[in-house]
Design an enzyme around this catalytic site. Structure first.
Site, PDB file in Angstrom:
ATOM      1  CD  GLU A 108      -1.010 -17.440  12.748  1.00  0.00           C
ATOM      2  OE1 GLU A 108      -1.217 -16.887  11.636  1.00  0.00           O
ATOM      3  OE2 GLU A 108      -1.371 -18.587  13.034  1.00  0.00           O
ATOM      4  CG  ASP A 132      -2.465 -10.445   5.388  1.00  0.00           C
ATOM      5  OD1 ASP A 132      -2.139  -9.577   4.569  1.00  0.00           O
ATOM      6  OD2 ASP A 132      -2.153 -11.647   5.275  1.00  0.00           O
ATOM      7  NE  ARG A 167      -8.383  -3.031 -22.124  1.00  0.00           N
ATOM      8  CZ  ARG A 167      -7.320  -2.272 -22.339  1.00  0.00           C
ATOM      9  NH1 ARG A 167      -6.913  -1.423 -21.417  1.00  0.00           N
ATOM     10  NH2 ARG A 167      -6.666  -2.354 -23.471  1.00  0.00           N
ATOM     11  CG  HIS A 276       6.072  -7.360  -2.105  1.00  0.00           C
ATOM     12  ND1 HIS A 276       6.111  -8.280  -3.116  1.00  0.00           N
ATOM     13  CD2 HIS A 276       6.115  -8.074  -0.958  1.00  0.00           C
ATOM     14  CE1 HIS A 276       6.204  -9.491  -2.611  1.00  0.00           C
ATOM     15  NE2 HIS A 276       6.207  -9.404  -1.303  1.00  0.00           N
ATOM     16  NE  ARG A 279       5.172  -6.930   3.016  1.00  0.00           N
ATOM     17  CZ  ARG A 279       5.538  -8.195   2.805  1.00  0.00           C
ATOM     18  NH1 ARG A 279       4.632  -9.148   2.786  1.00  0.00           N
ATOM     19  NH2 ARG A 279       6.795  -8.515   2.632  1.00  0.00           N
TER      20      ARG A 279
END
Ligand code: F6P
Length: 346
Positions: A108, A132, A167, A276, A279
């Site tokens: 964007e 995203d 857990r 990260h 990515r």
């Protein structure tokens, strides 16, 4: 024809696939010459370039990241101090380097600058990018599939250790405004709770659900997008630093949940922040194919003089849409998507 190429914003697997396809088709089929700009908009702003030819893109398809480098430099916010705006400086540098067309690969923010540059008469073609998956004008962007697969594998691994130790395990994934990674990775990994930015959640309800899971022999797995927020008053996150496009640096929601779940249920909770890792590394086959198709079509758009346009995946077709559309509406997870999943959404 001299084509400039830049990659801006957060990196994601598949950027190199786009660059490779652009350069190979542009050189071999159309006889174009390429120049790479380093580090997103910083490159054209400062005239910082890198040679870009077929030899430079050899072997980069499986490589994550971007050979051009990236940054969140925003020329619309720069005043170099010589009376010119950041945009004017970009235009002067492009002209000085003999760049006829600029291909901007980004999300964007990067495409917002590309839109402004095109409005000032610079021939620009856009390629959408964001892990995203929240760009409105395209069904998917490359990088998303890779991120989802990385997060899914992490969830698969966390199930066994969560069960062994009884857990609650919380996995924080990326997703600033949209919960697509959390939704897809959570569904694919069989998570019990998925918390996304689109649907503010009640910590008490999450805790109730976590406790009910412990009544069975299963340990709960909670997937939370970094941008998800509780409706509860009085719980807040620490980090509020902003980048050049005004985005808050996110993080901390997983840690917050870990503390609140332990406090409210008395059960042990641990948080893993994937960050990260989502990515980095090699793109999936889906992302390599999508990136390559975007690159091939983008240089085709340059050839056709389709400036001010962005490549978009609609269904199975790559089509061209006006650049301005890319930045108009973010694509959020619609309520019907989380209503259909057999998962607790807070
Ligand atoms: O916009 C993509 C994204 O990966 C977001 O999910 C995340 O909030 C942001 O980038 C983090 O970027 P960085 O740490 O590189 O500033």
């Amino acid at each position: 024809m001299r084509v400039g190429v830049l990659t801006g914003g957060g990196d994601c697997p598949g950027l190199n696939g786009v660059i490779r396809a652009l350069v190979r088709r542009g050189t071999q089929e159309f006889g174009y010459d390429f120049v790479g700009f380093r580090d997103g908009w910083r490159g054209p702003l400062e005239g910082d370039t890198i040679p870009l030819d077929v030899a430079a893109v050899r072997g980069i398809l499986p490589r994550g990241g971007t050979i051009l480098g990236t940054s969140r430099t925003n020329p619309l916010k720069q005043a170099p101090g010589d009376g010119r705006s950041g945009l004017d400086r970009v235009k002067d540098n492009l002209a000085g380097l003999g760049v006829d067309v600029l291909v901007a690969i980004g999300g964007e923010d990067t495409l917002g600058v590309a839109t402004a540059l095109h409005a000032e008469g610079v021939p620009v073609v856009g390629v959408p990018k964001t892990i995203d998956n929240d760009l409105g004008a395209t069904d998917y962007t490359f990088g998303f599939d890779t991120a989802v697969n990385i997060a899914m594998e992490a969830i698969d691994r966390l199930h066994t250790t969560a069960e062994s130790h009884h857990r609650a395990l919380i996995v924080e994934v990326m997703g600033r405004n949209a919960g697509w990674i959390a939704l897809h990775a959570g569904m694919a990994g069989g998570a019990n709770v998925i918390l996304i930015p689109e649907k503010p959640f009640s910590i008490d309800k999450v805790c109730e659900y976590v406790e009910s899971r412990f009544q069975t022999r299963y340990a709960p797995i909670v997937v939370v997008a970094e941008g998800a927020r509780p409706v509860d008053e009085g719980v807040s996150l620490l980090d509020q630093r902003l980048d050049a496009f005004g985005h808050v640096r996110l993080g901390g929601i997983g840690q917050l949940l870990e503390g609140e779940i332990e406090k409210r249920t008395g059960k042990e909770a641990r948080c893993t922040v994937l960050g990260h890792i989502q990515r980095g590394g090699t793109p999936t086959a889906f992302d390599r194919v999508l990136a390559t198709r975007f690159g091939l079509q983008a240089i085709g758009a340059v050839r056709n003089g389709a400036f001010g346009m962005m490549m978009s995946l609609q269904g199975t077709q790559i089509v061209r849409v006006p650049l301005a559309e890319a930045t108009r509406e973010p694509k959020l997870v619609p309520p019907e998507r989380y209503a259909e999943a057999e998962v607790f959404f807070g």
